[in-house]
Scaffold this active site. Structure first.
Site, PDB file in Angstrom:
ATOM      1  N   SER A  27       0.819  -1.211   0.000  1.00 19.47           N
ATOM      2  CA  SER A  27       0.000   0.000   0.000  1.00 19.47           C
ATOM      3  C   SER A  27       0.854   1.263   0.000  1.00 19.47           C
ATOM      4  O   SER A  27       1.720   1.449   0.866  1.00 19.47           O
ATOM      5  CB  SER A  27      -0.902   0.015   1.245  1.00 19.47           C
ATOM      6  OG  SER A  27      -1.805  -1.058   1.228  1.00 19.47           O
ATOM      7  N   HIS A  58      -3.203   0.456  -4.797  1.00 22.73           N
ATOM      8  CA  HIS A  58      -2.694  -0.737  -5.469  1.00 22.73           C
ATOM      9  C   HIS A  58      -3.060  -0.642  -6.948  1.00 22.73           C
ATOM     10  O   HIS A  58      -4.204  -0.904  -7.340  1.00 22.73           O
ATOM     11  CB  HIS A  58      -3.285  -2.007  -4.834  1.00 22.73           C
ATOM     12  CG  HIS A  58      -2.828  -2.231  -3.427  1.00 22.73           C
ATOM     13  ND1 HIS A  58      -1.718  -2.993  -3.118  1.00 22.73           N
ATOM     14  CD2 HIS A  58      -3.302  -1.759  -2.254  1.00 22.73           C
ATOM     15  CE1 HIS A  58      -1.549  -2.992  -1.800  1.00 22.73           C
ATOM     16  NE2 HIS A  58      -2.495  -2.249  -1.262  1.00 22.73           N
ATOM     17  N   HIS A  80      -5.714  -8.794  -1.195  1.00 24.60           N
ATOM     18  CA  HIS A  80      -5.704  -9.190   0.205  1.00 24.60           C
ATOM     19  C   HIS A  80      -6.810 -10.211   0.462  1.00 24.60           C
ATOM     20  O   HIS A  80      -7.809 -10.247  -0.263  1.00 24.60           O
ATOM     21  CB  HIS A  80      -5.927  -7.976   1.110  1.00 24.60           C
ATOM     22  CG  HIS A  80      -5.018  -6.828   0.837  1.00 24.60           C
ATOM     23  ND1 HIS A  80      -5.199  -5.988  -0.233  1.00 24.60           N
ATOM     24  CD2 HIS A  80      -3.908  -6.385   1.503  1.00 24.60           C
ATOM     25  CE1 HIS A  80      -4.242  -5.061  -0.226  1.00 24.60           C
ATOM     26  NE2 HIS A  80      -3.450  -5.286   0.805  1.00 24.60           N
ATOM     27  N   TYR A  82      -9.028 -10.138   2.667  1.00 26.50           N
ATOM     28  CA  TYR A  82     -10.312  -9.514   2.994  1.00 26.50           C
ATOM     29  C   TYR A  82     -11.103  -9.070   1.758  1.00 26.50           C
ATOM     30  O   TYR A  82     -12.282  -8.749   1.862  1.00 26.50           O
ATOM     31  CB  TYR A  82     -10.125  -8.331   3.941  1.00 26.50           C
ATOM     32  CG  TYR A  82      -9.296  -7.185   3.407  1.00 26.50           C
ATOM     33  CD1 TYR A  82      -9.792  -6.314   2.443  1.00 26.50           C
ATOM     34  CD2 TYR A  82      -8.010  -6.957   3.893  1.00 26.50           C
ATOM     35  CE1 TYR A  82      -9.023  -5.262   1.959  1.00 26.50           C
ATOM     36  CE2 TYR A  82      -7.242  -5.909   3.414  1.00 26.50           C
ATOM     37  CZ  TYR A  82      -7.753  -5.065   2.453  1.00 26.50           C
ATOM     38  OH  TYR A  82      -6.994  -4.028   1.970  1.00 26.50           O
ATOM     39  N   GLU A  83     -10.443  -9.047   0.595  1.00 21.37           N
ATOM     40  CA  GLU A  83     -11.168  -8.676  -0.621  1.00 21.37           C
ATOM     41  C   GLU A  83     -12.108  -9.790  -1.085  1.00 21.37           C
ATOM     42  O   GLU A  83     -12.970  -9.562  -1.937  1.00 21.37           O
ATOM     43  CB  GLU A  83     -10.189  -8.286  -1.724  1.00 21.37           C
ATOM     44  CG  GLU A  83      -9.445  -6.990  -1.408  1.00 21.37           C
ATOM     45  CD  GLU A  83      -8.394  -6.637  -2.438  1.00 21.37           C
ATOM     46  OE1 GLU A  83      -8.786  -6.313  -3.579  1.00 21.37           O
ATOM     47  OE2 GLU A  83      -7.186  -6.700  -2.113  1.00 21.37           O
ATOM     48  N   ALA A 110       3.001  -2.155   3.942  1.00 21.59           N
ATOM     49  CA  ALA A 110       2.821  -1.173   5.006  1.00 21.59           C
ATOM     50  C   ALA A 110       2.362  -1.931   6.246  1.00 21.59           C
ATOM     51  O   ALA A 110       1.613  -2.902   6.145  1.00 21.59           O
ATOM     52  CB  ALA A 110       1.788  -0.132   4.593  1.00 21.59           C
ATOM     53  N   MET A 208      -2.048  -6.763   6.843  1.00 21.44           N
ATOM     54  CA  MET A 208      -3.145  -7.578   6.317  1.00 21.44           C
ATOM     55  C   MET A 208      -2.743  -8.310   5.039  1.00 21.44           C
ATOM     56  O   MET A 208      -3.598  -8.639   4.215  1.00 21.44           O
ATOM     57  CB  MET A 208      -4.367  -6.688   6.052  1.00 21.44           C
ATOM     58  CG  MET A 208      -4.858  -5.923   7.261  1.00 21.44           C
ATOM     59  SD  MET A 208      -6.207  -4.793   6.834  1.00 21.44           S
ATOM     60  CE  MET A 208      -6.345  -3.859   8.389  1.00 21.44           C
ATOM     61  N   SER A 209      -1.451  -8.580   4.867  1.00 29.10           N
ATOM     62  CA  SER A 209      -0.986  -9.161   3.599  1.00 29.10           C
ATOM     63  C   SER A 209       0.302  -9.924   3.817  1.00 29.10           C
ATOM     64  O   SER A 209       0.611 -10.349   4.922  1.00 29.10           O
ATOM     65  CB  SER A 209      -0.757  -8.033   2.577  1.00 29.10           C
ATOM     66  OG  SER A 209       0.292  -7.175   3.015  1.00 29.10           O
ATOM     67  N   ASN A 232       2.447   3.446  11.257  1.00 32.82           N
ATOM     68  CA  ASN A 232       1.779   3.887  12.492  1.00 32.82           C
ATOM     69  C   ASN A 232       2.145   2.942  13.618  1.00 32.82           C
ATOM     70  O   ASN A 232       2.658   1.834  13.389  1.00 32.82           O
ATOM     71  CB  ASN A 232       0.251   3.886  12.299  1.00 32.82           C
ATOM     72  CG  ASN A 232      -0.271   2.510  11.906  1.00 32.82           C
ATOM     73  OD1 ASN A 232      -0.269   2.156  10.718  1.00 32.82           O
ATOM     74  ND2 ASN A 232      -0.690   1.722  12.880  1.00 32.82           N
ATOM     75  N   HIS A 244      -6.905   4.111   6.632  1.00 31.22           N
ATOM     76  CA  HIS A 244      -6.201   3.764   5.401  1.00 31.22           C
ATOM     77  C   HIS A 244      -5.547   4.977   4.750  1.00 31.22           C
ATOM     78  O   HIS A 244      -4.438   4.879   4.204  1.00 31.22           O
ATOM     79  CB  HIS A 244      -7.170   3.092   4.421  1.00 31.22           C
ATOM     80  CG  HIS A 244      -6.488   2.482   3.234  1.00 31.22           C
ATOM     81  ND1 HIS A 244      -5.523   1.497   3.336  1.00 31.22           N
ATOM     82  CD2 HIS A 244      -6.613   2.729   1.899  1.00 31.22           C
ATOM     83  CE1 HIS A 244      -5.094   1.161   2.135  1.00 31.22           C
ATOM     84  NE2 HIS A 244      -5.727   1.891   1.244  1.00 31.22           N
TER      85      HIS A 244
END
Length: 277
Positions: A27, A58, A80, A82-83, A110, A208-209, A232, A244
């Site tokens: 990201s 992306h 990802h 979650y997609e 990230a 998340m990846s 962060n 995001h």
């Protein structure tokens, strides 16, 4: 086989380029691909079976050319868990890079830091991972042509490649942290309680990846090196919101440092660092 058709299309569209290193940009990090010389860009939609990202930051194209003196195939954007599309397209993409000639996969992402002394803007070499996605990309029938049914994840993140990454960081004045990356399902960010739990489990950064790509790559014999851009502190560890947009801004700000590190790493690769016998 879809991966073989995708690899054939890659080599057809970029004649003369046989990539040695595959790169996946996370990201907000897609700008690194702009440094690739003699670039040939292929939209994922034009490659059989490739994933099509649905998340901002992306781009969704494969860029082939030369970076740091090495022939590369750079995935500008990823999908990802979650997609909701599953892992089949991701398997196709990673395996296509293998069939096109890659023997190393460099993963970037990230991530949120779980360590107070590794704050936003820092880079972290991934030394190991924890898969908390609730799924494994190798679930289902095994394709024996790519790898064993039960691949080992010992040294999944190649120690020699990571040592080279750290050496190059030191040589060019980049303070590179090192730690364990945990993949969490998303798309919601973690709660403060979940952040405390992940710290107890031994994680140093959360995203998340990245873990699925590593598993697929190791299954088909690619060596893997990884670097997370810290955007962060985990929720509850720092001040301010985590969203995001903030992730994209922070990743973009650190992209130049990641670019310098990747170029240095690629310049340091020699034949002796190639595939294991």
């Amino acid at each position: 086989m879809t991966a073989a058709r995708a690899a054939a299309e890659i080599l057809h569209r970029a004649p003369g380029v046989k990539p040695r290193v595959g790169i996946v940009l996370g990201s907000g990090l897609g700008g690194v691909a702009d440094r690739i010389a003699d670039a040939v860009a292929i939209p994922y939609t034009e490659l059989p079976g490739f994933p099509v990202p649905s998340v901002e930051g992306h781009t969704g194209r494969l860029v082939l050319g030369t970076l740091g003196g090495q022939p590369v195939a750079c995935m500008q954007g990823r999908v990802h868990a979650y997609e909701g599309a599953g892992f089949d397209t991701l398997k196709t993409a990673i395996r296509a890079l293998k069939l096109a000639g890659c023997d190393i996969l460099a993963l970037t992402c990230a991530a949120g830091s779980l360590q107070l002394d590794v704050g936003p803007g820092c880079l972290m070499a991934i030394s190991d991972h924890i898969n908390m996605l609730g799924a494994n990309p190798l679930t289902g029938p095994n394709d024996d042509s790519f790898g064993l049914r039960f691949p080992s994840m010992t040294d999944a993140w190649d120690p020699a490649l990571r040592a080279l990454l750290k050496a190059k960081a030191a040589a060019i004045g980049i303070d590179l942290a090192e730690g364990v990356y945990v993949a969490y399902p998303g798309p919601s960010f973690e709660t403060p309680a979940e952040v405390r739990m992940l710290k107890l489990l031994g994680a140093d950064a959360v995203g998340m990846s990245t873990v699925p790509e590593c598993i697929i790559a190791r299954h088909c014999g690619l060596r893997v090196v990884g670097c997370a851009v810290i955007t962060n502190l985990g929720v509850g560890l720092g001040d301010g919101p985590v969203d995001h947009d903030q992730t994209l801004r922070a990743a973009s700000a650190a992209a130049s440092e990641l670019e310098r590190l990747l170029v240095g790493f690629l310049e340091g690769l020699h034949e002796k660092d190639g595939p294991r016998p």
